[in-house]
Design a protein around this motif. Structure first.
Motif, PDB file in Angstrom:
ATOM      1  N   TRP A  95      -2.688  -1.666  -5.402  1.00  0.00           N
ATOM      2  CA  TRP A  95      -3.461  -2.238  -4.291  1.00  0.00           C
ATOM      3  C   TRP A  95      -4.910  -2.485  -4.715  1.00  0.00           C
ATOM      4  N   SER A 124      -2.502 -10.159   2.934  1.00  0.00           N
ATOM      5  CA  SER A 124      -2.416  -8.710   2.747  1.00  0.00           C
ATOM      6  C   SER A 124      -1.105  -8.146   3.296  1.00  0.00           C
ATOM      7  N   ALA A 184       1.825  -9.601   3.334  1.00  0.00           N
ATOM      8  CA  ALA A 184       2.893  -9.872   2.372  1.00  0.00           C
ATOM      9  C   ALA A 184       2.823  -8.915   1.196  1.00  0.00           C
ATOM     10  N   TRP A 185       1.622  -8.636   0.722  1.00  0.00           N
ATOM     11  CA  TRP A 185       1.474  -7.686  -0.392  1.00  0.00           C
ATOM     12  C   TRP A 185       1.913  -6.285   0.038  1.00  0.00           C
ATOM     13  N   GLN A 186       1.525  -5.884   1.261  1.00  0.00           N
ATOM     14  CA  GLN A 186       1.950  -4.577   1.766  1.00  0.00           C
ATOM     15  C   GLN A 186       3.471  -4.499   1.838  1.00  0.00           C
ATOM     16  N   ALA A 187       4.089  -5.554   2.373  1.00  0.00           N
ATOM     17  CA  ALA A 187       5.554  -5.573   2.472  1.00  0.00           C
ATOM     18  C   ALA A 187       6.194  -5.487   1.091  1.00  0.00           C
ATOM     19  N   GLY A 188       5.608  -6.175   0.121  1.00  0.00           N
ATOM     20  CA  GLY A 188       6.139  -6.135  -1.232  1.00  0.00           C
ATOM     21  C   GLY A 188       6.060  -4.750  -1.842  1.00  0.00           C
ATOM     22  N   LEU A 189       4.911  -4.096  -1.684  1.00  0.00           N
ATOM     23  CA  LEU A 189       4.747  -2.756  -2.235  1.00  0.00           C
ATOM     24  C   LEU A 189       5.676  -1.753  -1.551  1.00  0.00           C
ATOM     25  N   SER A 227       8.566  -2.464  -0.198  1.00  0.00           N
ATOM     26  CA  SER A 227       9.930  -2.750  -0.645  1.00  0.00           C
ATOM     27  C   SER A 227      10.192  -2.155  -2.021  1.00  0.00           C
ATOM     28  N   VAL A 228       9.225  -2.294  -2.916  1.00  0.00           N
ATOM     29  CA  VAL A 228       9.368  -1.698  -4.244  1.00  0.00           C
ATOM     30  C   VAL A 228       9.474  -0.181  -4.131  1.00  0.00           C
ATOM     31  N   TRP A 251       7.514  -1.817   9.780  1.00  0.00           N
ATOM     32  CA  TRP A 251       7.129  -3.223   9.620  1.00  0.00           C
ATOM     33  C   TRP A 251       5.714  -3.462  10.142  1.00  0.00           C
ATOM     34  N   THR A 291       2.813  -3.032   7.747  1.00  0.00           N
ATOM     35  CA  THR A 291       2.432  -4.026   6.737  1.00  0.00           C
ATOM     36  C   THR A 291       1.124  -4.707   7.083  1.00  0.00           C
TER      37      THR A 291
END
Length: 349
Positions: A184, A204, A206-211, A213-214, A308, A311
């Motif tokens: 981040w 931001s 979308a990046w939160q959701a990506g992190l 998910s990983v 959700w 995010t």
């Protein structure tokens, strides 16, 4: 309180003694997400327009949606920045509320106790007394203790493996959280100008959701590894306990609702306990699939909307990733059912 962007409309808080108010709202086609887990905390803060009216005894609710990036209160906070879906959600919700409260005698309003409330897909707003949730949570804790004792009497439970499972989960989660926060920082470094304005930036969410998910995928990998070395029974017992401990820690720091009466935490905990019971008591494959599916439903039904919403935070990734990591631990029974070794294989090691 409307902000630009696509975040869902959210029932932020209710006035004290909200039983009558929520009863009137139940069954309405409200296009919003709601949960009472921060209700008490929000009432003690002075950060919305309604806070002027609440001390005088007005009955009401506060609805809002989270902002996208740094548009809120900037030159980019324009009409064009508002999502048509958000306008539709506000319109549908306000129309339903206006029709309901415009057709009843408001003098019938009566003081009542606060209720636990949340929204469910296809059902709408659900509300019930706090004592109901507290009772179910306490029964869940009792069931957890009984299941651990049963596993111990069957020689399927080892205190050493249980403690190692807790340690493995904690260390794995800590590593995931640290890596997420470091990532981040790198992401924010590429958005210096925007971050300086409002601690956030476009994209931001979308990046939160990506992190997140990983983090969820890494937790599954961690569960598979620990299951094969320590046994799913121990992980299935450790994960619900870890959820409650984390919930109480958050409660002490943020003054939010008791985790035992916070619906998304309590129902997730109960789902974890059901999963533990399935591993111990169910032998038939068909029933195992059915009951593990029920456990998964209890875990995800309320938690996914709450996660959700996370995010849209602009305060770093560590907290959202921590929540996802702790929550994913509750799927230890499912991982055991798919990837685990037999109890005999673990006993002989």
């Amino acid at each position: 309180d409307a902000r630009p962007g696509n975040a869902p409309l959210n029932l932020l808080k209710t006035s004290p003694g909200d039983a009558w108010l929520l009863k009137q709202m139940t069954g309405l086609p409200l296009s919003m997400w709601a949960a009472s887990w921060k209700n008490l905390q929000e009432r003690n803060e002075f950060d919305t327009d309604y806070d002027v009216f609440q001390p005088t005894g007005f009955t009401g609710i506060v609805m809002e949606n989270e902002a996208t990036g740094t548009r809120y209160h900037t030159a980019r906070d324009t009409v064009d920045a508002i999502s048509p879906r958000l306008v539709q959600a506000y319109g549908q919700t306000m129309l339903a509320l206006t029709n309901r409260f415009g057709s009843i005698d408001l003098r019938t309003r009566a003081e009542g106790r606060d209720l636990v409330f949340f929204t469910l897909s296809l059902i709408g707003l659900v509300a019930y007394p706090y004592w109901v949730m507290l009772t179910l949570s306490c029964l869940g804790i009792l069931a957890w203790l009984v299941l651990v004792i049963i596993a111990w009497r069957r020689a399927q439970f080892s205190l050493k493996r249980f403690l190692l499972s807790l340690l493995g989960l904690l260390l794995g989660m800590a590593l995931i959280v640290v890596c997420a926060q470091l990532a981040w920082g790198v992401i924010e470094a590429k958005q210096v100008a925007e971050v300086a304005v409002d601690s956030g930036f476009e994209g931001s969410a979308a990046w939160q959701a990506g992190l997140m998910s990983v983090a969820a995928l890494l937790m599954i990998a961690l569960l598979v590894f620990l299951t094969r070395h320590l046994g799913g029974i121990h992980l299935a017992a450790a994960a619900p306990l870890l959820l409650l401990v984390t919930g109480f820690a958050a409660n002490s720091m943020t003054k939010t609702d008791n985790p035992l009466t916070t619906a998304w935490l309590a129902w997730s905990f109960l789902g974890g306990v059901v999963g533990l019971g399935v591993l111990l008591l169910t032998k038939q494959p068909v029933w195992k699939v059915v009951l593990l599916s029920l456990a998964a439903l209890l875990i995800v039904a309320l938690a996914i909307p709450r996660i959700w919403m996370g995010t849209y935070t602009r305060e770093g990734a560590w907290l959202t990733v921590l929540v996802v990591s702790v929550w994913m631990g509750l799927f230890a029974p499912h991982v055991e059912a798919i990837f685990g070794r037999s109890p005999a294989a673990l006993t002989n090691r």
